[in-house]
Design a protein around this motif. Structure first.
Motif, short mmCIF file in Angstrom:
data_model
loop_
_atom_site.label_atom_id
_atom_site.label_comp_id
_atom_site.label_asym_id
_atom_site.label_seq_id
_atom_site.Cartn_x
_atom_site.Cartn_y
_atom_site.Cartn_z
N GLN A 1 -3.86 1.36 10.32
CA GLN A 1 -3.82 0.39 9.24
C GLN A 1 -3.82 1.12 7.90
OE1 GLN A 1 -6.28 1.11 11.16
NE2 GLN A 1 -8.30 0.82 10.23
N VAL A 2 -3.43 0.39 6.86
CA VAL A 2 -3.36 0.99 5.53
C VAL A 2 -4.78 1.26 5.02
CG1 VAL A 2 -2.66 0.62 3.15
CG2 VAL A 2 -1.19 -0.16 5.02
N GLN A 3 -4.97 2.47 4.53
CA GLN A 3 -6.24 2.82 3.90
C GLN A 3 -5.99 3.53 2.58
OE1 GLN A 3 -8.62 5.01 6.85
NE2 GLN A 3 -9.96 3.23 6.92
N LEU A 4 -6.76 3.14 1.59
CA LEU A 4 -6.72 3.78 0.28
C LEU A 4 -8.14 4.18 -0.07
CD1 LEU A 4 -4.47 1.13 -1.52
CD2 LEU A 4 -3.74 3.36 -0.67
N VAL A 5 -8.34 5.46 -0.37
CA VAL A 5 -9.68 5.95 -0.64
C VAL A 5 -9.70 6.70 -1.96
CG1 VAL A 5 -11.58 7.37 0.19
CG2 VAL A 5 -10.14 6.14 1.84
N LEU A 18 -10.93 13.29 -17.19
CA LEU A 18 -11.31 12.93 -15.82
C LEU A 18 -10.04 12.74 -15.00
CD1 LEU A 18 -13.81 11.96 -14.05
CD2 LEU A 18 -13.13 9.65 -14.71
N ARG A 19 -10.08 13.15 -13.76
CA ARG A 19 -8.98 12.88 -12.83
C ARG A 19 -9.51 12.11 -11.63
NH1 ARG A 19 -4.11 16.46 -10.20
NH2 ARG A 19 -3.05 15.54 -12.00
N LEU A 20 -8.91 10.98 -11.37
CA LEU A 20 -9.18 10.21 -10.17
C LEU A 20 -8.08 10.46 -9.16
CD1 LEU A 20 -10.24 6.78 -11.71
CD2 LEU A 20 -11.69 8.74 -11.12
N SER A 21 -8.45 10.44 -7.89
CA SER A 21 -7.48 10.59 -6.80
C SER A 21 -7.59 9.40 -5.87
CB SER A 21 -7.76 11.88 -6.02
OG SER A 21 -7.68 13.02 -6.84
N CYS A 22 -6.49 9.11 -5.20
CA CYS A 22 -6.47 8.05 -4.19
C CYS A 22 -5.68 8.57 -3.00
CB CYS A 22 -5.83 6.80 -4.76
SG CYS A 22 -5.59 5.48 -3.55
N ALA A 23 -6.36 8.81 -1.91
CA ALA A 23 -5.73 9.29 -0.69
C ALA A 23 -5.29 8.09 0.14
CB ALA A 23 -6.69 10.16 0.10
N ALA A 24 -4.02 8.09 0.54
CA ALA A 24 -3.46 6.96 1.27
C ALA A 24 -3.12 7.37 2.69
CB ALA A 24 -2.22 6.45 0.56
N SER A 25 -3.23 6.43 3.60
CA SER A 25 -2.84 6.64 4.99
C SER A 25 -2.37 5.33 5.58
CB SER A 25 -3.99 7.23 5.79
OG SER A 25 -5.10 6.35 5.79
N GLY A 26 -1.66 5.43 6.71
CA GLY A 26 -1.20 4.23 7.40
C GLY A 26 -0.01 3.55 6.77
N MET A 27 0.74 4.26 5.96
CA MET A 27 1.88 3.68 5.25
C MET A 27 2.92 4.76 4.98
SD MET A 27 -0.04 3.42 1.55
CE MET A 27 1.41 3.24 0.54
N GLN A 28 4.14 4.32 4.66
CA GLN A 28 5.19 5.24 4.26
C GLN A 28 5.01 5.55 2.78
OE1 GLN A 28 8.45 2.69 5.99
NE2 GLN A 28 9.17 4.66 6.76
N ALA A 74 3.85 14.76 -0.90
CA ALA A 74 3.56 15.67 0.22
C ALA A 74 2.11 15.56 0.67
CB ALA A 74 3.86 17.11 -0.20
N LYS A 75 1.23 15.14 -0.24
CA LYS A 75 -0.19 15.02 0.09
C LYS A 75 -0.63 13.57 0.26
CE LYS A 75 -1.57 19.26 -2.31
NZ LYS A 75 -2.42 19.86 -3.36
N ASN A 76 0.33 12.63 0.14
CA ASN A 76 -0.01 11.20 0.24
C ASN A 76 -1.15 10.83 -0.71
OD1 ASN A 76 1.90 11.06 2.23
ND2 ASN A 76 0.55 10.20 3.79
N CYS A 95 -7.27 1.84 -6.66
CA CYS A 95 -5.85 2.02 -6.40
C CYS A 95 -5.37 0.87 -5.53
CB CYS A 95 -5.54 3.37 -5.79
SG CYS A 95 -6.37 3.74 -4.25
N ASN A 96 -4.10 0.63 -5.60
CA ASN A 96 -3.53 -0.58 -5.00
C ASN A 96 -2.08 -0.34 -4.61
OD1 ASN A 96 -1.46 -2.73 -6.31
ND2 ASN A 96 -2.96 -3.83 -5.06
N THR A 97 -1.67 -1.00 -3.54
CA THR A 97 -0.26 -1.06 -3.20
C THR A 97 0.01 -2.40 -2.55
OG1 THR A 97 1.58 0.14 -2.20
CG2 THR A 97 -0.42 -0.07 -0.87
N ARG A 98 1.26 -2.75 -2.52
CA ARG A 98 1.65 -3.99 -1.85
C ARG A 98 2.69 -3.65 -0.79
NH1 ARG A 98 5.26 -8.80 -4.30
NH2 ARG A 98 6.68 -7.05 -4.29
#
Length: 115
Positions: A1-5, A18-28, A74-76, A95-98
């Motif tokens: 499933q889609v995960q955003l962290v 400041l730098r924020l990161s959002c690691a994504a998985s379960g999606m293209q 390359a790092k999603n 972070c958000n995606t649709r």
């Protein structure tokens, strides 16, 4: 499933960066537009910036100049850089995606800017 962290939040002093990161998985990841939002105390969630899979960016007018959105396909991973932080930037950042008609959100990360 889609995960955003999200990660990278915390306490910073006004004027710092400041730098924020959002690691994504379960999606293209490389094909998806991703966005950053924030919710300040007592306020509604507001859009900060978005970036397409190809790297085209959009910013809310009020966010232009101090925020930069970027991605590493390359790092999603999605990034948000903030310079010259202000106490009014204190908020939970998301972070958000649709995908099709479903919006996916990370759990949010707290950023607190002290004066």
């Amino acid at each position: 499933q889609v995960q955003l962290v999200e990660s990278g939040g915390g306490l910073v002093t006004a004027g710092e960066s400041l730098r924020l990161s959002c690691a994504a998985s379960g999606m293209q990841f490389s094909l998806k537009t991703l966005n950053w939002f924030r919710r300040a105390p007592g306020k509604q969630r507001e859009f900060i910036a978005g970036i397409t899979g190809g790297g085209s960016t959009t910013y809310a007018d009020s966010m232009k100049g101090r925020f930069t959105i970027s991605r590493d396909n390359a790092k999603n991973t999605l990034y948000l850089d903030l310079i010259s932080a202000r106490p009014e930037d204190t908020a939970v950042y998301y972070c958000n995606t649709r995908i099709v008609s479903t919006h996916y959100w990370g759990q949010g990360i707290q950023v607190t800017v002290s004066s």
